[in-house]
Design an enzyme around this catalytic site. Structure first.
Site, PDB file in Angstrom:
ATOM      1  N   HIS A   1      33.683  53.867  -0.505  1.00  0.00           N
ATOM      2  CA  HIS A   1      34.754  53.174   0.224  1.00  0.00           C
ATOM      3  C   HIS A   1      35.718  54.234   0.750  1.00  0.00           C
ATOM      4  CE1 HIS A   1      37.434  49.933   1.351  1.00  0.00           C
ATOM      5  NE2 HIS A   1      38.426  50.651   0.835  1.00  0.00           N
TER       6      HIS A   1
ATOM      7  N   ARG B   1      21.842  31.308   3.829  1.00  0.00           N
ATOM      8  CA  ARG B   1      22.171  32.557   3.148  1.00  0.00           C
ATOM      9  C   ARG B   1      21.330  32.686   1.866  1.00  0.00           C
ATOM     10  NH1 ARG B   1      25.733  37.066   3.065  1.00  0.00           N
ATOM     11  NH2 ARG B   1      25.785  36.631   5.281  1.00  0.00           N
TER      12      ARG B   1
ATOM     13  N   GLY C   1      25.090  55.707   9.688  1.00  0.00           N
ATOM     14  CA  GLY C   1      24.323  56.388   8.658  1.00  0.00           C
ATOM     15  C   GLY C   1      24.709  57.824   8.391  1.00  0.00           C
TER      16      GLY C   1
ATOM     17  N   GLN D   1      35.447  65.384   4.821  1.00  0.00           N
ATOM     18  CA  GLN D   1      35.977  66.135   3.673  1.00  0.00           C
ATOM     19  C   GLN D   1      35.860  65.365   2.358  1.00  0.00           C
ATOM     20  OE1 GLN D   1      39.879  67.783   4.454  1.00  0.00           O
ATOM     21  NE2 GLN D   1      39.345  68.370   6.548  1.00  0.00           N
TER      22      GLN D   1
ATOM     23  N   ASP E   1      35.076  46.023  -3.878  1.00  0.00           N
ATOM     24  CA  ASP E   1      35.714  47.323  -4.190  1.00  0.00           C
ATOM     25  C   ASP E   1      36.440  47.282  -5.535  1.00  0.00           C
ATOM     26  OD1 ASP E   1      36.737  47.306  -0.741  1.00  0.00           O
ATOM     27  OD2 ASP E   1      34.908  48.144  -1.615  1.00  0.00           O
TER      28      ASP E   1
ATOM     29  N   ASN F   1      26.722  58.805   6.074  1.00  0.00           N
ATOM     30  CA  ASN F   1      26.676  58.983   4.610  1.00  0.00           C
ATOM     31  C   ASN F   1      25.232  59.091   4.122  1.00  0.00           C
ATOM     32  OD1 ASN F   1      29.400  58.836   3.142  1.00  0.00           O
ATOM     33  ND2 ASN F   1      29.593  57.319   4.762  1.00  0.00           N
TER      34      ASN F   1
ATOM     35  N   ASN G   1      28.883  52.148  -4.315  1.00  0.00           N
ATOM     36  CA  ASN G   1      29.404  51.967  -2.955  1.00  0.00           C
ATOM     37  C   ASN G   1      30.366  53.101  -2.638  1.00  0.00           C
ATOM     38  OD1 ASN G   1      30.014  50.486  -0.485  1.00  0.00           O
ATOM     39  ND2 ASN G   1      31.969  49.976  -1.427  1.00  0.00           N
TER      40      ASN G   1
HETATM   41  C1  GRF Z   1      32.146  54.799   6.573  1.00  0.00           C
HETATM   42  O1  GRF Z   1      33.425  54.693   7.143  1.00  0.00           O
HETATM   43  C2  GRF Z   1      32.222  54.521   5.121  1.00  0.00           C
HETATM   44  O2  GRF Z   1      33.416  54.921   4.525  1.00  0.00           O
HETATM   45  C3  GRF Z   1      32.157  53.046   5.065  1.00  0.00           C
HETATM   46  O3  GRF Z   1      31.400  52.614   6.168  1.00  0.00           O
HETATM   47  C4  GRF Z   1      31.258  53.688   7.060  1.00  0.00           C
HETATM   48  C5  GRF Z   1      29.823  54.092   7.006  1.00  0.00           C
HETATM   49  O4  GRF Z   1      29.616  55.036   7.948  1.00  0.00           O
HETATM   50  N1  GRF Z   1      31.527  52.653   3.828  1.00  0.00           N
HETATM   51  P1  GRF Z   1      28.121  55.624   8.075  1.00  0.00           P
HETATM   52  O5  GRF Z   1      27.242  54.483   8.487  1.00  0.00           O
HETATM   53  O6  GRF Z   1      27.747  56.201   6.739  1.00  0.00           O
HETATM   54  O7  GRF Z   1      28.267  56.684   9.123  1.00  0.00           O
END
Ligand code: GRF
Length: 207
Positions: free
Chosen positions: A109, A65, A11, A178, A150, A13, A107
């Site tokens: 990526h 599912r 988490g 970054q 993606d 992000n 999303n």
């Molecule tokens: C990150 O490497 C992001 O690029 C990818 O999954 C990972 C998520 O990391 N989508 P976090 O859970 O946000 O730390």
């Protein structure tokens, strides 16, 4: 803008998004909920620490599912999101949800799409492949989610340098610090400001 964040892991992000909303650098946005398929995801702890409702729902909890897909979409709908953010979410999004939330799911990526993306390219694998190929720049992409993996319209990208001697872990960290943690909040801010338009599969940012 009511935002729901879908997570599976640490988490970081999500944390970047929380910090950006709290600091005001992302305006008129509310993190309405966090949904994870992994009850041990530290992302759920981050949600709890910040007073954001957290839900855990996993395909493992259902016989099929299809049953999961129905319950999952229900859980998302209940939070009435204007925007759904996939932040390291490792479960395939049900087609019905892609349809219902067309161009309202984004999303992050960890590569410069269309390089190193598609099924099988997640987490460290992306960085391992980049180093194996010997690329000189890496980076991250925020894109709208469509039926593919993606493959949706690209909103923002940010490049970072690859340094000789980088390991996948070191490169991943640089890409996260970054690139990912900057462009994800930035993209949410642009959408909240109503400045993001999709035309003919390409994104235009209005001034
Ligand atoms: C990150 O490497 C992001 O690029 C990818 O999954 C990972 C998520 O990391 N989508 P976090 O859970 O946000 O730390």
């Amino acid at each position: 803008l009511n935002v729901v964040v879908l997570v599976s892991g640490g988490g970081t992000n999500l944390q970047a998004l929380i910090d950006a909303v709290d600091s005001g650098s992302v305006a008129n946005t509310k993190l309405a909920g966090v949904i994870s398929n992994n009850r041990n995801a530290y992302a759920l702890q981050r949600a709890a620490d910040n007073g954001i409702p957290g839900i855990c729902i996993s395909p493992k909890d259902f016989a099929t599912r299809d049953e999961f897909n129905v319950k999952f979409l229900d859980a998302v709908d209940t939070l009435s999101p204007d925007l759904i953010v996939l932040a390291g979410f490792l479960v395939v999004i049900p087609p019905a949800m892609i349809e219902k939330y067309r161009n309202r799911i984004i999303n992050i990526h960890p590569s410069l799409i269309p390089s190193f993306c598609g099924t099988g390219y997640y987490g460290l694998k992306v960085h391992e492949a980049a180093l194996k190929r010997g690329v000189k720049v890496a980076g991250a992409t925020v894109h709208f989610v469509d039926e593919g993996t993606d493959t949706g319209p690209i909103i923002l990208q940010k490049a970072v340098e690859v340094v000789q001697g980088d390991t996948p872990e070191v490169l991943q960290r640089r890409v996260m610090e970054q690139a990912e943690w900057k462009i994800l909040p930035q993209a949410v801010g642009l959408i909240a400001a109503g400045r993001v338009e999709v035309e003919d599969g390409r994104v235009f940012i209005r001034e």
